[in-house]
Design a protein around this motif. Structure first.
Motif, PDB file in Angstrom:
ATOM      1  N   ASN A 199       0.848  -1.187   0.000  1.00 18.86           N
ATOM      2  CA  ASN A 199       0.000   0.000   0.000  1.00 18.86           C
ATOM      3  C   ASN A 199       0.892   1.248   0.000  1.00 18.86           C
ATOM      4  O   ASN A 199       1.780   1.376   0.820  1.00 18.86           O
ATOM      5  CB  ASN A 199      -0.854  -0.065   1.276  1.00 18.86           C
ATOM      6  CG  ASN A 199      -1.797   1.105   1.398  1.00 18.86           C
ATOM      7  OD1 ASN A 199      -1.452   2.221   1.030  1.00 18.86           O
ATOM      8  ND2 ASN A 199      -2.980   0.865   1.926  1.00 18.86           N
ATOM      9  N   ILE A 200       0.652   2.167  -0.944  1.00 22.99           N
ATOM     10  CA  ILE A 200       1.489   3.383  -0.974  1.00 22.99           C
ATOM     11  C   ILE A 200       0.688   4.637  -0.669  1.00 22.99           C
ATOM     12  O   ILE A 200       1.193   5.745  -0.769  1.00 22.99           O
ATOM     13  CB  ILE A 200       2.235   3.565  -2.326  1.00 22.99           C
ATOM     14  CG1 ILE A 200       1.284   3.432  -3.517  1.00 22.99           C
ATOM     15  CG2 ILE A 200       3.378   2.569  -2.444  1.00 22.99           C
ATOM     16  CD1 ILE A 200       1.910   3.805  -4.848  1.00 22.99           C
ATOM     17  N   VAL A 208      -4.320   2.988  -2.513  1.00 19.42           N
ATOM     18  CA  VAL A 208      -3.489   2.963  -3.716  1.00 19.42           C
ATOM     19  C   VAL A 208      -2.318   2.015  -3.439  1.00 19.42           C
ATOM     20  O   VAL A 208      -1.675   2.104  -2.392  1.00 19.42           O
ATOM     21  CB  VAL A 208      -2.945   4.377  -4.048  1.00 19.42           C
ATOM     22  CG1 VAL A 208      -2.155   4.344  -5.345  1.00 19.42           C
ATOM     23  CG2 VAL A 208      -4.088   5.379  -4.147  1.00 19.42           C
ATOM     24  N   TYR A 209      -2.086   1.092  -4.367  1.00 22.50           N
ATOM     25  CA  TYR A 209      -1.011   0.111  -4.196  1.00 22.50           C
ATOM     26  C   TYR A 209       0.008   0.272  -5.304  1.00 22.50           C
ATOM     27  O   TYR A 209      -0.307   0.758  -6.391  1.00 22.50           O
ATOM     28  CB  TYR A 209      -1.574  -1.318  -4.293  1.00 22.50           C
ATOM     29  CG  TYR A 209      -2.558  -1.646  -3.207  1.00 22.50           C
ATOM     30  CD1 TYR A 209      -2.127  -2.183  -1.989  1.00 22.50           C
ATOM     31  CD2 TYR A 209      -3.912  -1.405  -3.382  1.00 22.50           C
ATOM     32  CE1 TYR A 209      -3.031  -2.474  -0.977  1.00 22.50           C
ATOM     33  CE2 TYR A 209      -4.829  -1.690  -2.377  1.00 22.50           C
ATOM     34  CZ  TYR A 209      -4.383  -2.219  -1.181  1.00 22.50           C
ATOM     35  OH  TYR A 209      -5.279  -2.494  -0.180  1.00 22.50           O
ATOM     36  N   GLU A 210       1.237  -0.189  -5.007  1.00 20.43           N
ATOM     37  CA  GLU A 210       2.164  -0.295  -6.133  1.00 20.43           C
ATOM     38  C   GLU A 210       2.064  -1.724  -6.636  1.00 20.43           C
ATOM     39  O   GLU A 210       1.603  -2.622  -5.920  1.00 20.43           O
ATOM     40  CB  GLU A 210       3.588   0.077  -5.729  1.00 20.43           C
ATOM     41  CG  GLU A 210       4.234  -0.775  -4.669  1.00 20.43           C
ATOM     42  CD  GLU A 210       5.651  -0.288  -4.371  1.00 20.43           C
ATOM     43  OE1 GLU A 210       6.349   0.070  -5.327  1.00 20.43           O
ATOM     44  OE2 GLU A 210       6.032  -0.280  -3.190  1.00 20.43           O
ATOM     45  N   GLN A 217       6.383  -1.093 -13.738  1.00 19.94           N
ATOM     46  CA  GLN A 217       5.974  -0.651 -12.396  1.00 19.94           C
ATOM     47  C   GLN A 217       4.715   0.196 -12.528  1.00 19.94           C
ATOM     48  O   GLN A 217       4.694   1.146 -13.315  1.00 19.94           O
ATOM     49  CB  GLN A 217       7.079   0.180 -11.751  1.00 19.94           C
ATOM     50  CG  GLN A 217       8.360  -0.589 -11.470  1.00 19.94           C
ATOM     51  CD  GLN A 217       8.106  -1.803 -10.596  1.00 19.94           C
ATOM     52  OE1 GLN A 217       8.173  -2.936 -11.051  1.00 19.94           O
ATOM     53  NE2 GLN A 217       7.778  -1.570  -9.331  1.00 19.94           N
ATOM     54  N   ALA A 219       0.985   1.977 -10.513  1.00 15.47           N
ATOM     55  CA  ALA A 219       0.222   2.314  -9.307  1.00 15.47           C
ATOM     56  C   ALA A 219      -1.217   1.883  -9.580  1.00 15.47           C
ATOM     57  O   ALA A 219      -1.721   2.056 -10.694  1.00 15.47           O
ATOM     58  CB  ALA A 219       0.278   3.814  -9.054  1.00 15.47           C
ATOM     59  N   LYS A 221      -5.101   2.241  -8.195  1.00 16.01           N
ATOM     60  CA  LYS A 221      -6.067   2.894  -7.308  1.00 16.01           C
ATOM     61  C   LYS A 221      -7.278   1.963  -7.239  1.00 16.01           C
ATOM     62  O   LYS A 221      -7.861   1.629  -8.270  1.00 16.01           O
ATOM     63  CB  LYS A 221      -6.458   4.236  -7.937  1.00 16.01           C
ATOM     64  CG  LYS A 221      -7.292   5.148  -7.076  1.00 16.01           C
ATOM     65  CD  LYS A 221      -7.866   6.314  -7.881  1.00 16.01           C
ATOM     66  CE  LYS A 221      -6.987   7.536  -7.918  1.00 16.01           C
ATOM     67  NZ  LYS A 221      -7.601   8.682  -8.621  1.00 16.01           N
ATOM     68  N   LEU A 265       3.702   4.241 -12.383  1.00 12.68           N
ATOM     69  CA  LEU A 265       4.097   4.465 -10.986  1.00 12.68           C
ATOM     70  C   LEU A 265       5.056   5.647 -10.907  1.00 12.68           C
ATOM     71  O   LEU A 265       6.019   5.733 -11.659  1.00 12.68           O
ATOM     72  CB  LEU A 265       4.791   3.214 -10.430  1.00 12.68           C
ATOM     73  CG  LEU A 265       5.257   3.329  -8.974  1.00 12.68           C
ATOM     74  CD1 LEU A 265       4.087   3.393  -8.015  1.00 12.68           C
ATOM     75  CD2 LEU A 265       6.147   2.150  -8.601  1.00 12.68           C
ATOM     76  N   THR A 267       7.618   6.983  -8.616  1.00 15.80           N
ATOM     77  CA  THR A 267       8.322   6.426  -7.450  1.00 15.80           C
ATOM     78  C   THR A 267       8.662   7.456  -6.384  1.00 15.80           C
ATOM     79  O   THR A 267       8.853   7.092  -5.231  1.00 15.80           O
ATOM     80  CB  THR A 267       9.643   5.759  -7.884  1.00 15.80           C
ATOM     81  OG1 THR A 267      10.347   6.691  -8.687  1.00 15.80           O
ATOM     82  CG2 THR A 267       9.383   4.497  -8.667  1.00 15.80           C
TER      83      THR A 267
END
Length: 457
Positions: A199-200, A208-210, A217, A219, A221, A265, A267
């Motif tokens: 989870n980011i 929101v996860y990566e 890479q 993201a 939602k 993503l 970063t």
């Protein structure tokens, strides 16, 4: 004639099969989605990555078309089988002629807050009450679901405790299946190819996860509430039209227990935190100027598409691995003519006076917000109008008060902020004019300050 100048990142759809590739060429089938990596030295060819297999190779540009944007269509629905408040007898009428597995969902009239799943089976219609308890839905108290999308997805694959698997949705008149349209236009991604990571962040509507999608890479939602998912369909539709280096790019969506919006993503996180955690010792003013320009170019592009962002602030600008700033979160973006908004949610410190007072949103109110964002950048992520309450900000700004320049802010940039904060919207500069002024400023800097020092994460 094929368009010969696709930029890296452009997504294309194969027009036919290419099963016997020559060396270095890519094998693909009609309808496959391919992402351009760069042009090839071979005339008319591009190097691409296959969105499903992740393989790379060359393609002839005449064999692909650019992936289409979705048309904004109010009839587009993630729940075309949802008929709202209709009675049991009405539901039975709609499920004629009888067909096993034909189904719809309606709101329960007898039990407000609950739903009813109506399914046609053996020339009869069975009504299953869907009980809403503890934020979950259930028919049999053994299988629980986040939302209706999740429930229909489950019973379309498993019979569970109902009489038959759901085979065919009875669409509500005037609706179209968003899933089908997304799939046809190439924006529906394959959930089985997604590796979900940590989870980011918590958005307003979900986590929101990566993750990784075919080696890239990303993201993700996640939106669990089906009503919100439906609202985000409009955001997604808007994002399929936008391709610019300073806007966070949409890769596609997935439907699984709700909606997943998949983007590139970024970063280094959002710009506020980026500046706060690094500060003056790491980020020099040339780099700040660079961020200001990045955002300005992204906004100039939105302006050219007649779109208003309405929530432009440093928290909604994300920073990529190579320290490029990109505008994100088009949650409040609306086509210019329809801009009416929900005043309760407005970020007061970033919103122009005419938008707060009369809900008049325009590109010029975005320019006001951009002025506040410039102040955030040059103060290294400080909260604007320090020590003032929202009520004070509203009254003081209305009365002509403007923030002082941040410490060590170049005078030329403070005067740009002041231009963005003209009381009269028509006196504020357009984004293309702002960009020209910033470029002139950057030209002066590049002589003195050298490169960026913010790339060290």
């Amino acid at each position: 004639m094929a368009k010969m100048s696709w930029a890296a990142g452009t997504q294309c759809v194969a027009k036919g099969d290419h099963r016997k590739p020559k060396p270095e060429e890519l094998c693909y089938h009609k309808g496959d989605i391919l992402t351009i990596i760069h042009t090839s030295t071979k005339k008319g060819f591009y190097r691409v990555r296959h969105n499903s297999s992740g393989e790379e190779g060359l393609i002839n540009s005449t064999n692909v078309r650019e992936r289409e944007a979705l048309r904004v269509d109010p009839g587009l629905s993630f729940m075309p089988w949802f008929h709202g408040k209709i009675s049991g007898p009405e539901a039975v009428c709609k499920l004629q002629p009888a067909e096993d597995g034909l189904f719809l969902v309606r709101e329960s009239i007898r039990h407000p807050g609950d739903y009813v799943l109506c399914v046609s089976v053996s020339r009869d219609v069975v009504h299953y009450r869907v009980i809403y308890q503890d934020n979950k839905l259930t028919i049999d108290n053994t299988q629980f679901f986040y939302n209706l999308i999740d429930m229909i997805e489950f019973y379309s694959r498993n019979k569970g405790s109902i009489a038959t698997t759901l085979l065919k949705p009875k669409q509500k008149h005037g609706t179209k299946s968003a899933e089908l349209e997304l799939s046809k236009s190439g924006w529906l991604l394959d959930i089985t190819k997604l590796k979900l990571g940590g989870n980011i962040g918590e958005g307003e509507f979900g986590a929101v996860y990566e993750g990784e999608y075919l080696g890239q890479q990303v993201a993700v939602k996640t939106i669990k509430c089906d009503v919100t998912a439906q609202a985000f369909l409009q955001e997604t539709t808007v994002m399929t039209k936008l391709q610019h280096k300073n806007l966070v790019r949409l890769l596609g969506v997935m439907l699984h227990k709700g909606l997943h919006i998949v983007t590139e993503l970024m970063t280094k996180g959002n710009l506020v935190n980026f500046l706060r955690t690094r500060g003056r010792s790491v980020v020099n003013s040339a780099q700040l100027l660079h961020f200001a320009l990045d955002v300005c170019e992204g906004m100039e592009y939105l302006e050219s598409k007649k779109l208003i962002h309405r929530d432009l602030a440093a928290r909604n600008v994300l920073v990529s691995d190579d320290s490029v700033a990109k505008v994100s979160d088009f949650g409040l973006t609306k086509v210019v003519s329809k801009a009416k908004s929900d005043n309760a949610k407005l970020p007061v410190k970033w919103t122009a006076p005419e938008a707060l007072k009369k809900e008049k949103f325009s590109t010029k109110s975005d320019v006001w917000s951009y002025g506040v964002l410039l102040w955030e950048i040059f103060s290294y992520g400080r909260q604007p109008y320090p020590k003032m309450s929202l009520k004070e900000v509203k009254e003081m700004v209305e009365g002509g008060y403007r923030m002082e320049a941040p410490e060590d802010c170049p005078p030329a940039l403070y005067s740009l902020m002041r231009l963005c904060w003209e009381q009269e919207p028509r006196r504020r500069p357009a984004f293309n004019k702002l960009r020209e002024k910033l470029e002139r400023e950057a030209g002066k800097h590049s002589g003195g300050e050298g490169g960026t020092s913010a790339s060290g994460s």
